[in-house]
Design a protein around this motif. Structure first.
Motif, PDB file in Angstrom:
ATOM      1  N   MET C   1       0.834  -1.113   0.091  1.00 19.48           N
ATOM      2  CA  MET C   1       0.118   0.180   0.149  1.00 19.48           C
ATOM      3  C   MET C   1       1.034   1.282  -0.032  1.00 19.48           C
ATOM      4  N   ASP C   2       0.476   2.432  -0.628  1.00 17.20           N
ATOM      5  CA  ASP C   2       1.094   3.502  -0.555  1.00 17.20           C
ATOM      6  C   ASP C   2       0.939   4.193   0.810  1.00 17.20           C
ATOM      7  N   THR C   3       2.197   4.564   1.123  1.00 20.75           N
ATOM      8  CA  THR C   3       2.213   5.253   2.400  1.00 20.75           C
ATOM      9  C   THR C   3       1.196   6.334   2.824  1.00 20.75           C
ATOM     10  N   LEU C   6      -1.761   4.535   3.600  1.00 22.81           N
ATOM     11  CA  LEU C   6      -1.637   4.214   4.876  1.00 22.81           C
ATOM     12  C   LEU C   6      -1.813   5.179   5.986  1.00 22.81           C
ATOM     13  N   HIS C  39       3.072  11.724  10.507  1.00 18.16           N
ATOM     14  CA  HIS C  39       3.170  10.720   9.638  1.00 18.16           C
ATOM     15  C   HIS C  39       3.673   9.382  10.108  1.00 18.16           C
ATOM     16  N   ILE C  40       4.528   9.296  10.905  1.00 18.48           N
ATOM     17  CA  ILE C  40       5.012   8.125  11.481  1.00 18.48           C
ATOM     18  C   ILE C  40       3.822   7.447  12.489  1.00 18.48           C
ATOM     19  N   ILE C  41       3.317   8.309  13.371  1.00 16.38           N
ATOM     20  CA  ILE C  41       2.047   7.965  13.992  1.00 16.38           C
ATOM     21  C   ILE C  41       0.910   7.427  13.352  1.00 16.38           C
ATOM     22  N   ALA C  43       0.644   6.868   9.951  1.00 15.13           N
ATOM     23  CA  ALA C  43       0.904   5.332   8.840  1.00 15.13           C
ATOM     24  C   ALA C  43       1.395   4.326   9.627  1.00 15.13           C
ATOM     25  N   TYR C  44       2.620   4.361  10.202  1.00 14.01           N
ATOM     26  CA  TYR C  44       3.132   3.226  10.834  1.00 14.01           C
ATOM     27  C   TYR C  44       2.606   2.597  12.039  1.00 14.01           C
ATOM     28  N   ALA C  45       2.147   3.506  13.060  1.00  8.77           N
ATOM     29  CA  ALA C  45       1.610   3.085  14.214  1.00  8.77           C
ATOM     30  C   ALA C  45       0.131   2.666  14.081  1.00  8.77           C
ATOM     31  N   TYR C  46      -0.788   3.764  13.600  1.00  8.45           N
ATOM     32  CA  TYR C  46      -1.994   3.343  13.523  1.00  8.45           C
ATOM     33  C   TYR C  46      -2.449   2.604  12.209  1.00  8.45           C
ATOM     34  N   ASP C  48      -0.734   0.629  10.013  1.00 10.00           N
ATOM     35  CA  ASP C  48      -0.024  -0.186   9.976  1.00 10.00           C
ATOM     36  C   ASP C  48      -0.348  -1.395  11.279  1.00 10.00           C
ATOM     37  N   ILE C  49       0.529  -1.196  12.468  1.00 13.53           N
ATOM     38  CA  ILE C  49       0.562  -1.797  13.463  1.00 13.53           C
ATOM     39  C   ILE C  49      -0.814  -2.228  14.171  1.00 13.53           C
TER      40      ILE C  49
END
Lengths: 127, 127, 127, 127, 127, 127
Positions: C1-3, C6, C39-41, C43-46, C48-49
């Protein structure tokens, strides 16, 4: 070198980095009780370690920011964020360190450090 | 960018910094269980944060060393000590960071980090 | 998926868990400086994880509470105490986690976490 | 001994060390939600561990100050700074512990602990 | 006092507390890279802080044990457990500190510290 | 309840969760020096907190894993990874907790916890 000379030399650098008024206010607030700790800070931290050659003050400041964010010490982090700006670091360089904090010490450490950085940047007219 | 492309880009940088064999060995040792964590490391840490411009890889490595020493993570510290050497940092620069660790995170943190640094410098033929 | 997709997906879940107004206020307070961290919060935290299947949002929230109490991060703990209530956890379930904190991370960690929990329960009308 | 008797015995010692009004205020502020944690504090901490012979209350208090400064728990540190004074420790003894904190846990830990100590010494009329 | 005299004075006390052979072995293992850190340990830690009057070496050792257990530093804890025995602390006094660790820093910290203490007591023929 | 009864009740649950042989070996290795700490573990941790209703043993185990990973306590983490499997948690559920650790406590904490989990899963025939 005599430790009192080391303390004098360190206090001079400390005032350049953190601001003379802020340093004097902090020393006064600690009173007689705090004198031995102030000696440690002036002589051993600033007079010895910060005064060593081998790494620029700016890079030392960026390492300090990383360390204080990792160690969960926001009050000290603010001091060294101001020091970093005095030592020539840009807001962008500071932010890149805080993004490493996010990945390697976790999002809460980076959130806390971002709040501190945004406050300091506003205070210093760099926001 | 697609997250799989981000992971590919990150894995490439990670292998350059840490060594291809070491990275492949670590990924293999984590097996299927470790795949989502490896994706986080490749895509989000190396593909995104380490790949950002704004701070040289060498200064990022020095900040990482400060952070891992403060956070009491000697295994990860070893990885980033190797990375620092790959990214052009000198043993002297690494030591200056570890002396800040001594004053600001305490002597035990600096002792542990010195042991790690001396080991890595020996392994890399730089002692 | 595109970030970016995400991040959009994650921001939606984050607003459901933490409240849209609180999330928007936090993003605004961080300004341009905070965009990469947001963006980290998102895309990557919510994105993804937190969006992964395999464990209910309620149990993830209880694990987060344990983690933030252990890591001495009371501001983030408050966010995830609210999230736990949104995710269907009861005050009793939250308290059982905090009692494990008392024995395994020490009484001061549990005291701090109890203060945060009592505040959040009052704010949410569940005290 | 029955755990309720242990809690009664502990609560008595806790009030002697920390002050009856402060203890009652804290218990009230935690309400029903906090009852199991208060049982842990009264019965297990004060009724069992603090009541054991083998080390004076004053030395136990100095060890507690060291521990809370190291663990970054300033609220709990204040409680045990007051307890140390009640248990007969002098400001000078407290300071010597905080100077060990400076060298072995770092200057920021010692700064935070000095601020707490100076506040408590003022409150107790010992500054 | 000149910092080199301070280091000489500190090294003498350090050898008395930790054992001359152990100290020399440690200094040798750190080589030239470790010289500035050894100066910090000898001059600032032992020459200054440990040499200050105002608190007995035994009580300082008990505070150090509390601090190293709280800070998750088992290697340094072992050094200071040996120092505590040299400074006249009994196994029972050490244990009382470790039981405070259990309640205030959590069972895992106390478990780790008990393992270290039992090892050191065996090594020193006091188990 | 009498504290000795509480300890007996707790020891029974502890052996069910961690395995009788492992518990007996650990108690023996701690000897007489470790008796008060074993009483804390049996009576206060397992007899009181783990025995409370209000949250399933499996969810308590997942919270414990989060807490031990955050607190940098890999030895204790292994004990509670085994306990989690005994309490019916799946490898997938454990992994989801460890992925939250990666984002909220940082990649090094998650790496260390993954290594522990993979070892325990192999030992228990679940890899």
């Amino acid at each position: 070198m005599d430790t009192n000379e080391l303390a004098d030399k360190g206090l001079k650098l400390r005032k350049e980095m953190v601001g003379a008024a802020a340093v004097e206010q902090r020393i006064a607030s600690m009173g007689e009780f705090g004198e031995p700790l102030q000696h440690i800070i002036n002589a051993y931290a600033y007079g010895d370690i910060w005064s060593r050659p081998g790494l620029s003050l700016g890079v030392k400041s960026l390492a300090m920011i990383a360390m204080m964010a990792a160690a969960n010490r926001p009050a000290e982090l603010r001091v060294h964020l101001k020091g970093a700006l005095k030592n020539g670091c840009t807001p962008e360089e500071i932010r890149e360190v805080l993004l490493l904090v996010a990945l390697y010490c976790g999002i809460p450490a980076a959130n806390e450090a971002h709040r501190a950085a945004i406050e300091v940047l506003k205070d210093e007219g760099k926001a």
